[in-house]
Design an enzyme around this catalytic site. Sequence first.
Site, PDB file in Angstrom:
ATOM      1  N   ASN A   1       0.800  -1.230   0.000  1.00  0.00           N
ATOM      2  CA  ASN A   1       0.000   0.000   0.000  1.00  0.00           C
ATOM      3  C   ASN A   1       0.830   1.276   0.000  1.00  0.00           C
ATOM      4  O   ASN A   1       0.289   2.371   0.146  1.00  0.00           O
ATOM      5  CB  ASN A   1      -0.956  -0.003   1.189  1.00  0.00           C
TER       6      ASN A   1
ATOM      7  N   VAL B   1       0.996   6.851  -0.443  1.00  0.00           N
ATOM      8  CA  VAL B   1       0.268   5.940   0.440  1.00  0.00           C
ATOM      9  C   VAL B   1      -1.126   5.690  -0.108  1.00  0.00           C
ATOM     10  O   VAL B   1      -1.845   6.629  -0.471  1.00  0.00           O
ATOM     11  CB  VAL B   1       0.161   6.539   1.857  1.00  0.00           C
ATOM     12  N   CYS B   2      -1.509   4.427  -0.165  1.00  0.00           N
ATOM     13  CA  CYS B   2      -2.851   4.043  -0.584  1.00  0.00           C
ATOM     14  C   CYS B   2      -3.649   3.682   0.668  1.00  0.00           C
ATOM     15  O   CYS B   2      -3.532   2.594   1.213  1.00  0.00           O
ATOM     16  CB  CYS B   2      -2.791   2.854  -1.537  1.00  0.00           C
ATOM     17  N   LEU B   3      -4.421   4.648   1.128  1.00  0.00           N
ATOM     18  CA  LEU B   3      -5.303   4.463   2.279  1.00  0.00           C
ATOM     19  C   LEU B   3      -6.619   5.103   1.886  1.00  0.00           C
ATOM     20  O   LEU B   3      -6.651   6.294   1.551  1.00  0.00           O
ATOM     21  CB  LEU B   3      -4.693   5.127   3.520  1.00  0.00           C
TER      22      LEU B   3
ATOM     23  N   ASP C   1      -5.944  -3.655  -2.643  1.00  0.00           N
ATOM     24  CA  ASP C   1      -5.969  -2.263  -3.100  1.00  0.00           C
ATOM     25  C   ASP C   1      -4.536  -1.717  -3.078  1.00  0.00           C
ATOM     26  O   ASP C   1      -4.205  -0.841  -2.288  1.00  0.00           O
ATOM     27  CB  ASP C   1      -6.884  -1.434  -2.189  1.00  0.00           C
TER      28      ASP C   1
END
Length: 186
Positions: free
Chosen positions: A106, A113-115, A146
């Site tokens: 992520n 950052v993938c949040l 994701d």
Amino acid sequence: MLKIWSMKQQQQQEQKEAAANGDGVVKKKVTAAQIRVQKDLTELSLPSTIKTQFPNPDDLLNFLVSIEPDEGMYQGGRFNFTFKINNNFPHEPPKVKCTQKIYHPNIDLEGNVCLNILREDWKPVLNLNAVLVGLQYLFLEPNASDPLNKDAALDLQRNRDGFKRNVRSSMAGGAVAGERFDNVLR
């Protein structure tokens, strides 16, 4: 506890005094984003594994966060992030970036950052505490469904034990698939 409105009141008082003295010195106005960030910061309830640092104490909109997971695959590491908050906060999420090159599904190699709450699921009712807890959770349970780093996500999905070995190696400054990572071990 800090008083949220104290900055605004102090600023108004200083402007009145400057006008009365004929100084003509006008200070910058306190923005809604600054007031909201100050409120969020006073309400933080962080575990000992998350620390904040303000390089410029007068700038609450730009700060650093350090996360040191005490369990999971990333235990023993120290991961540093920059937080940049623009004047549209809380209507727009903070910009969060990892300052180290790490092996994580992520977090890409540039530190993005993938949040979900930093993107499409952001709502103005969310606060900085929610973002920090979400970041910490990424180290406890990386999300391969994701990803930003697709290679790490595939590794996690296909071979969890191999992924754990790659995480340990990368955290020590090793290479995974020819890509060298930063040593983040404490």
